[in-house]
Enzyme design. Structure first.
Site: not given
Length: 286
Positions: A109, A197
């Site tokens: 990632k 988030g």
């Protein structure tokens, strides 16, 4: 078979495919805020098959502060090391190569963050790092601010998926960038994995209903009162959202209402008495 079992088993016929690898779970578990004593419990309850990890937690030698996360992750789990801490493309590339040398596999990632206040990704540097690592055989999942042009550039650079943020890292604000993520879902051919988030299982479910391919969550679970229970709640929400997306959500009315039963059609029948008169008539006939 109960409802939760039906939802979970239905995902086996609807695999998530990333870089040629097939997964039945669409929940990617972030581990950055977990103590090692809870990593295994969270993985089990989440049903996750991919877990992110900071490379320093694999190279830390198992000290009390950070621990060696490789000791807590089952061999059946695909590791997704991230390049957390990288401020340039070159640093991200170096961290990814180190992760491979440590035995973390080819998944990576990409996180390139120069902004220390909002922790927003550097999209341009992310594209640069993605191109280098994809050419070296990595399965690259780049963390990005949801921008269609950048997403297209990432795919052209060899990204196996794109990971747009829903809101700033650790904020738990939910789908602040919803409209932009929807554009990516419509226009990008590789998996769209919402990252950062998401603060509630309901928000994860909503994102999956939009058609995103998977959800990555960390803070929302790590800061919950009962971490394993929250991991399980996210698992069910993600599966339910995917099932709803595949079923095809019902149309949204712009205004007014629609009868849920054809028996209520008499409300529009001009030959029927007005509701008040009908009520009085019905009452009098009792």
């Amino acid at each position: 078979m109960d409802a939760t079992t039906e939802i979970s088993t239905s995902t086996t016929a609807d695999p998530l495919i990333v870089g040629g690898h097939e997964f039945t779970s669409r929940f990617i578990l972030g581990s950055g805020k977990f103590g090692l004593d809870l990593v295994q419990a969270a993985i089990e309850q989440a049903g996750a098959q991919i877990i992110t990890m900071a490379v320093r937690r694999a190279a830390g030698g198992g000290d009390a502060a950070t621990g060696n996360i490789l000791d807590a992750v089952p061999d059946s789990i695909t590791l997704l090391p991230n390049t957390s801490g990288a401020r340039t493309a070159a640093e991200a590339v170096r961290i990814a190569r180190l992760a491979r040398e440590l035995g973390c596999g080819d998944f990576v990632k990409i996180e390139v963050i120069r902004d220390s206040r909002y922790l927003l990704p550097d999209n341009a540097a992310t594209v640069e790092a993605t191109e280098v690592l994809a050419a070296e055989g990595f399965v690259v999942l780049p963390y990005m601010f949801p921008d269609l042009t950048v997403a297209r550039d990432l795919v052209a650079a060899g990204a196996a998926a794109v990971m747009p943020l829903a809101a700033p890292i650790g904020s738990n604000k939910g789908l602040s960038t919803r409209d932009f993520i929807e554009i990516l879902v419509d226009e990008i051919d590789v998996p769209v994995i919402v990252d950062a988030g998401i603060g509630r299982p309901s928000q994860a479910c909503e994102a999956m209903e939009m058609g995103v391919d998977a959800i990555m969550a960390n803070t929302a679970i790590a800061t919950a009162g009962d971490i394993p229970a929250m991991a399980a709640a996210f698992r069910w929400a993600i599966d339910a959202g995917r099932a709803a997306y595949l079923a095809g959500p019902g149309r949204v009315l712009q205004r007014g209402a629609a009868a849920s039963s054809p028996l209520t059609g008499f409300l529009d029948d001009p030959h029927q008495p007005a509701s008040a008169e009908r009520a009085a008539t019905d009452h009098g006939s009792l």
